[in-house]
Design a protein around this motif. Sequence first.
Motif, PDB file in Angstrom:
ATOM      1  N   ASN A 204      37.225  47.242  32.779  1.00  0.00           N
ATOM      2  CA  ASN A 204      38.024  46.067  33.447  1.00  0.00           C
ATOM      3  C   ASN A 204      38.555  46.624  34.911  1.00  0.00           C
ATOM      4  N   GLU A 205      38.911  47.837  34.948  1.00  0.00           N
ATOM      5  CA  GLU A 205      39.303  48.246  36.354  1.00  0.00           C
ATOM      6  C   GLU A 205      38.142  48.646  37.050  1.00  0.00           C
ATOM      7  N   ARG A 206      37.042  48.815  36.647  1.00  0.00           N
ATOM      8  CA  ARG A 206      35.718  48.992  37.432  1.00  0.00           C
ATOM      9  C   ARG A 206      35.338  47.652  37.836  1.00  0.00           C
ATOM     10  N   ARG A 207      35.235  46.757  37.090  1.00  0.00           N
ATOM     11  CA  ARG A 207      34.886  45.324  37.453  1.00  0.00           C
ATOM     12  C   ARG A 207      35.714  44.854  38.472  1.00  0.00           C
ATOM     13  N   GLN A 208      37.077  45.208  38.493  1.00  0.00           N
ATOM     14  CA  GLN A 208      37.931  44.507  39.348  1.00  0.00           C
ATOM     15  C   GLN A 208      37.861  45.401  40.565  1.00  0.00           C
ATOM     16  N   ALA A 209      37.638  46.420  40.742  1.00  0.00           N
ATOM     17  CA  ALA A 209      37.302  47.245  41.954  1.00  0.00           C
ATOM     18  C   ALA A 209      35.875  46.708  42.719  1.00  0.00           C
ATOM     19  N   LEU A 210      35.082  46.458  41.954  1.00  0.00           N
ATOM     20  CA  LEU A 210      33.926  45.993  42.474  1.00  0.00           C
ATOM     21  C   LEU A 210      34.060  44.663  43.092  1.00  0.00           C
ATOM     22  N   ALA A 211      34.575  43.862  42.390  1.00  0.00           N
ATOM     23  CA  ALA A 211      35.014  42.436  42.705  1.00  0.00           C
ATOM     24  C   ALA A 211      35.756  42.486  44.176  1.00  0.00           C
ATOM     25  N   ASP A 212      36.815  43.278  44.300  1.00  0.00           N
ATOM     26  CA  ASP A 212      37.777  43.361  45.425  1.00  0.00           C
ATOM     27  C   ASP A 212      36.752  43.855  46.652  1.00  0.00           C
ATOM     28  N   ALA A 213      35.744  44.941  46.244  1.00  0.00           N
ATOM     29  CA  ALA A 213      35.049  45.277  47.359  1.00  0.00           C
ATOM     30  C   ALA A 213      34.019  44.244  47.839  1.00  0.00           C
TER      31      ALA A 213
END
Length: 347
Positions: free
Chosen positions: A73-82
Amino acid sequence: MSNELDSVVESARSAFAQARTPAELENAKAQFTGKAGRITELMKGLAALPVEEKKARGAAINVAKQAIEAALNERRQALADAELQAQLQAEALDVSLPGRVREPGGLHPVSLTMERIERIFASMGFDVADGPEVESDWHSFTSLNNPPNHPARSMQDTFYVDIDGEDGIPYNLRPHTSPMQVRYAQQHVKKYAGRQMPEIRVIAPGRTYRVDSDATHSPMFHQCEGLWLGENVSFKDLKVVFTDFCRTFFESDDLALRFRPSFFPFTEPSAEIDIQFQSGPLAGRWLEVAGSGQVHPAVVRNMGLDPEKYIGFAFGMGPDRLTMLRYGVSDLRLFFDGDVRFLRQFR
């Protein structure tokens, strides 16, 4: 067992960190928590263990699974923010650029002319009537003393729609606004049934359609019909009304009118109306601006009136033509090309 689960969690975090797109991240997820993933395989192995060991190992696997899902979930959020940052960067506005000026709008020159015509005739006691642009054959032609197969119909060749009227003849896009003369008069007669009926004074401006296109004609154009019926209305009244209208419209008393004999099936006698400016760029030229005449008895009868009692005149003019003359425009098509540079000057 603890070292094995810690290794799986670290492998998952590393795989998730290397994913550069949501699709790659989902592929990495499948390696650990998918149907054939490592956590899933470890869960399947619990079935062969004793009860006490199963509980302890199952709890440890769940802790590892939760850690993997948290990393996911942390990586999903990081990709969405990017992705959001990249989109904002791509759509960023340069605030140092000049702002976009929204210019005020304005009426089309033909609309200005239509409003001007309505105001002038309203000052002379004329009503303004509006009606359908898709008309029956009877209203467009027959009621106006122009029956089927009459040769005069060729002068008003129009567009037809694929729907037959009650008479079996297809409906048409009206070639003139003359049908409103009959429609308005019939409504007028019905309104005053059994009472003293006042004179009929009405104009009918609106869009009309004919198979025609050149510098002075358009398949769609505007027309304004006028009608004055009463018990004592003469051709002299027509001349007075139209002379007053032209001089008011062009804001010039230095203007002459003449009536040339002509033929229209709905009037008898009929006349073309020409005007002549005595000064200015059009001085000395006779310019045709309208057709007119005394309403034919057959048309009066179709209005529901007695032609032995009621008499009057009708006229039809083209607001597009009047607009061209008033503003000095030589090509009618300029009004309908939608060129804002041309239209802007009439604001």
